[in-house]
Scaffold this motif. Structure first.
Motif, PDB file in Angstrom:
ATOM      1  N   VAL A 122       0.832  -1.202   0.000  1.00  0.00           N
ATOM      2  CA  VAL A 122       0.000   0.000   0.000  1.00  0.00           C
ATOM      3  C   VAL A 122       0.871   1.257   0.000  1.00  0.00           C
ATOM      4  O   VAL A 122       0.676   2.172  -0.802  1.00  0.00           O
ATOM      5  N   TYR A 123       1.854   1.298   0.874  1.00  0.00           N
ATOM      6  CA  TYR A 123       2.702   2.482   0.990  1.00  0.00           C
ATOM      7  C   TYR A 123       3.480   2.717  -0.305  1.00  0.00           C
ATOM      8  O   TYR A 123       3.547   3.843  -0.812  1.00  0.00           O
ATOM      9  N   THR A 124       4.057   1.647  -0.851  1.00  0.00           N
ATOM     10  CA  THR A 124       4.879   1.797  -2.048  1.00  0.00           C
ATOM     11  C   THR A 124       4.062   2.301  -3.223  1.00  0.00           C
ATOM     12  O   THR A 124       4.506   3.175  -3.977  1.00  0.00           O
ATOM     13  N   ALA A 125       2.847   1.772  -3.407  1.00  0.00           N
ATOM     14  CA  ALA A 125       1.987   2.227  -4.499  1.00  0.00           C
ATOM     15  C   ALA A 125       1.622   3.695  -4.330  1.00  0.00           C
ATOM     16  O   ALA A 125       1.517   4.438  -5.309  1.00  0.00           O
ATOM     17  N   ARG A 138      -8.342   1.351  -0.608  1.00  0.00           N
ATOM     18  CA  ARG A 138      -7.088   0.633  -0.878  1.00  0.00           C
ATOM     19  C   ARG A 138      -6.645  -0.261   0.277  1.00  0.00           C
ATOM     20  O   ARG A 138      -6.328  -1.432   0.078  1.00  0.00           O
ATOM     21  N   ALA A 139      -6.580   0.290   1.482  1.00  0.00           N
ATOM     22  CA  ALA A 139      -6.062  -0.491   2.612  1.00  0.00           C
ATOM     23  C   ALA A 139      -6.965  -1.688   2.899  1.00  0.00           C
ATOM     24  O   ALA A 139      -6.497  -2.826   3.025  1.00  0.00           O
ATOM     25  N   GLN A 140      -8.276  -1.446   2.988  1.00  0.00           N
ATOM     26  CA  GLN A 140      -9.191  -2.553   3.281  1.00  0.00           C
ATOM     27  C   GLN A 140      -9.298  -3.516   2.104  1.00  0.00           C
ATOM     28  O   GLN A 140      -9.418  -4.727   2.288  1.00  0.00           O
ATOM     29  N   GLY A 141      -9.263  -2.983   0.878  1.00  0.00           N
ATOM     30  CA  GLY A 141      -9.313  -3.852  -0.295  1.00  0.00           C
ATOM     31  C   GLY A 141      -8.110  -4.762  -0.373  1.00  0.00           C
ATOM     32  O   GLY A 141      -8.233  -5.963  -0.667  1.00  0.00           O
ATOM     33  N   MET A 142      -6.935  -4.210  -0.091  1.00  0.00           N
ATOM     34  CA  MET A 142      -5.733  -5.040  -0.069  1.00  0.00           C
ATOM     35  C   MET A 142      -5.786  -6.066   1.056  1.00  0.00           C
ATOM     36  O   MET A 142      -5.272  -7.179   0.914  1.00  0.00           O
ATOM     37  N   SER A 143      -6.415  -5.703   2.172  1.00  0.00           N
ATOM     38  CA  SER A 143      -6.517  -6.666   3.275  1.00  0.00           C
ATOM     39  C   SER A 143      -7.397  -7.850   2.862  1.00  0.00           C
ATOM     40  O   SER A 143      -7.113  -8.987   3.226  1.00  0.00           O
ATOM     41  N   VAL A 144      -8.438  -7.593   2.063  1.00  0.00           N
ATOM     42  CA  VAL A 144      -9.294  -8.682   1.561  1.00  0.00           C
ATOM     43  C   VAL A 144      -8.468  -9.610   0.658  1.00  0.00           C
ATOM     44  O   VAL A 144      -8.528 -10.841   0.768  1.00  0.00           O
ATOM     45  N   GLY A 145      -7.687  -9.001  -0.249  1.00  0.00           N
ATOM     46  CA  GLY A 145      -6.834  -9.808  -1.115  1.00  0.00           C
ATOM     47  C   GLY A 145      -5.812 -10.598  -0.331  1.00  0.00           C
ATOM     48  O   GLY A 145      -5.563 -11.777  -0.600  1.00  0.00           O
ATOM     49  N   MET A 146      -5.220  -9.947   0.682  1.00  0.00           N
ATOM     50  CA  MET A 146      -4.186 -10.614   1.470  1.00  0.00           C
ATOM     51  C   MET A 146      -4.777 -11.736   2.324  1.00  0.00           C
ATOM     52  O   MET A 146      -4.126 -12.754   2.559  1.00  0.00           O
TER      53      MET A 146
END
Length: 511
Positions: free
Chosen positions: A147-150, A428-436
């Motif tokens: 998330v941070y890098t993007a 982004r943060a919550q969406g990435m958490s779903v993917g992760m």
């Protein structure tokens, strides 16, 4: 194709809005500050990778020391993926609450505590408590690094910089394999403790360097209404002043701040940054674009793990033993070859993501992985059926393991992190958490069942199964995965919305 001006035609007849900067703009030099920030953020992945790599060898000595069964070994190796689900979910919350920067510091602290608990574990139960802490840290670190890098990377090098978490993950895996070999000569009771406990050193270094060097994500700062701070970070991480101002204006528009607003601190409604409204937008009332994004992110994370890479990385010594390598030193050295191959090819991917794009890489990656797994399964089947060592089959199997990890590392592996660019800012943060979470569930299933699976259907059969899943994955990516190379982060959402969107965009479709 014949699209109207300002639109791009799609194969289904729907119109996709014109996206700015379809190809990366030319730039005179690398933005070294953005490069440095991405490196620092991605260093947490070294700790994740080290744990994955070191446990592949340490588990052998732990099993001897504590006299545990293969099922207990599977749980020991794979349970971290389940614990990481909690970490990924927590990071989605803390990264919006505390910020991306301090979430990385928190991860480093957890890695430090976990390394101490595992290194001094007197029994299996105590060791599992250390695995719990490490698992929370691993899930959080993987999510927040991407998330941070993007969010900090300029458009021209976002693909390259977004692969850094995977680069450092592979460096960590290689270091774990090296640690296995380095400490394997110590007495059994001490060797695995040094392997696991030495991880506390880089965790202390990471926490210190994040606090001293790394700025907060500019997008998180805007979400907090801290406009001037975000502007200063964007100026330092963009390729030009003009680009930094455009990025700031785009972020302000997404967050809901008037572009003309120049106040240093602005009040932002809480519901726009985190809370139940985000989950509603993701699951209860998603737009067609958000639904497509969510399906893509979940699919990427599912197939990355379901195709068996976790088994190859976590059980390399056992796989090489089944292939006919009996010497412990030779097994560990060959395993180091796996780590080296993964690292080399993910470094190649860092260049290719911005050169040829995401879509060609992931399709090539999973196709090559499918073929490698089929040949590996065939070689293992021949070895198992033979009553004497088949030298050429042993060499073939080693080559196919290396081919499998090479194809994985040049596309599928890094895509887990690059995929953060497809989510809208506030999701982004919550969406990435779903993917992760999807990633970790599948990772746990693969690593906690591999030993039992190959005993049930043979080791060759296990790799044939992974190959079949990879073939299905290729079809999935071909249908739903668009190209995002060179697109402004705030504009990527415009590529999504049609589930059967095929990639037929040409430069001559854009006027």
């Amino acid at each position: 194709m014949g699209g109207r001006k300002g639109e791009i035609s799609s194969t289904s007849g729907l119109q996709v809005p014109l996206i700015k900067h379809l190809h990366p703009p030319n730039k005179s030099k690398t933005n070294y500050f953005a490069f440095l920030c991405s490196i620092v953020a991605s260093m947490s992945s070294v700790l994740v990778g080290y744990d994955i790599g070191v446990m592949s060898g340490a588990a052998i000595y732990i099993q001897q020391d504590f006299n545990i069964s293969d099922v207990q070994v599977e749980i020991l190796v794979g349970i971290i993926s389940l614990y990481a689900i909690i970490g990924a979910a927590a990071a989605g919350i803390t990264s919006d609450w505390l910020g991306r920067r301090y979430t990385i510091v928190l991860c480093a602290v957890l890695f430090f505590v976990g390394a101490i608990l595992m290194g001094f574990a007197p029994n299996y139960a105590f060791l599992m408590s250390g695995r719990f802490v490490i698992g929370i840290a691993a899930g959080s670190a993987v999510l927040i690094a991407s998330v941070y890098t993007a969010e900090v990377a300029p458009t021209s090098s976002r693909g390259c910089l977004s692969t850094f978490p995977e680069v450092f993950l592979n460096v960590g895996i290689l270091l774990g394999y090296i640690s296995n070999f380095a400490f394997s000569k110590l007495p059994t009771r001490l060797g695995w403790r040094f392997m696991l406990g030495i991880g506390l050193i880089p965790s202390m270094f990471l926490a210190a360097i994040v606090i001293l060097i790394m700025p907060e994500s500019p997008r998180w700062l805007v979400m907090q209404g801290r406009i001037n701070e975000a502007k200063q970070v964007l100026i330092r991480t963009s390729d030009s002043i003009e680009e930094s101002l455009q990025r700031l204006a785009d972020i302000k528009t997404v967050v809901g701040i008037p572009a003309s607003c120049e106040d240093n601190v602005v009040q932002i409604p809480k519901q726009t940054t985190h809370g139940s409204s985000v989950w509603k937008e993701l699951f209860l009332h998603p737009t067609s674009a958000v639904l497509h994004i969510l399906i893509t992110a979940i699919g990427v994370n599912f197939f990355v793990e379901a195709t068996g890479m976790g088994a190859v990385v976590s059980y390399s010594p056992r796989i090489f033993e089944k292939a006919g390598i009996s010497s412990s030193d030779h097994k560990l050295l060959t395993t180091m070859g796996v780590g080296l191959t993964k690292t080399i090819f993910v470094l190649i991917a860092t260049v290719l993501f911005d050169k040829i794009g995401r879509r060609p890489l992931i399709l090539t990656s999973i196709a090559g992985k499918t073929i490698s797994l089929i040949v590996l399964g065939s070689g293992m089947t021949i070895i198992e059926a033979s009553h004497e060592q088949v030298t050429w089959a042993v060499g073939l199997c080693i080559a196919m393991v290396l081919s499998d990890v090479a194809f994985y590392s040049m596309g599928m592996g890094p895509m887990c992190y690059v995929i953060s660019e497809i989510f809208p800012l506030k999701l982004r943060a919550q969406g990435m958490s779903v993917g992760m979470i999807t990633n970790r569930i599948m990772g746990a299933i693969i690593t906690m069942t591999f030993l039992s699976l190959y005993r049930a259907i043979s080791i060759g059969g296990a790799f044939f199964l992974y190959a079949a899943i990879a073939a299905v994955g290729w079809v999935f990516f071909y249908i739903v995965f668009p190209e995002t190379r060179g697109i402004e982060l705030e504009d990527v959402e415009g590529l999504f919305g049609n589930f059967l969107w095929k990639f037929s965009n040409k430069e001559d479709d854009i006027e």
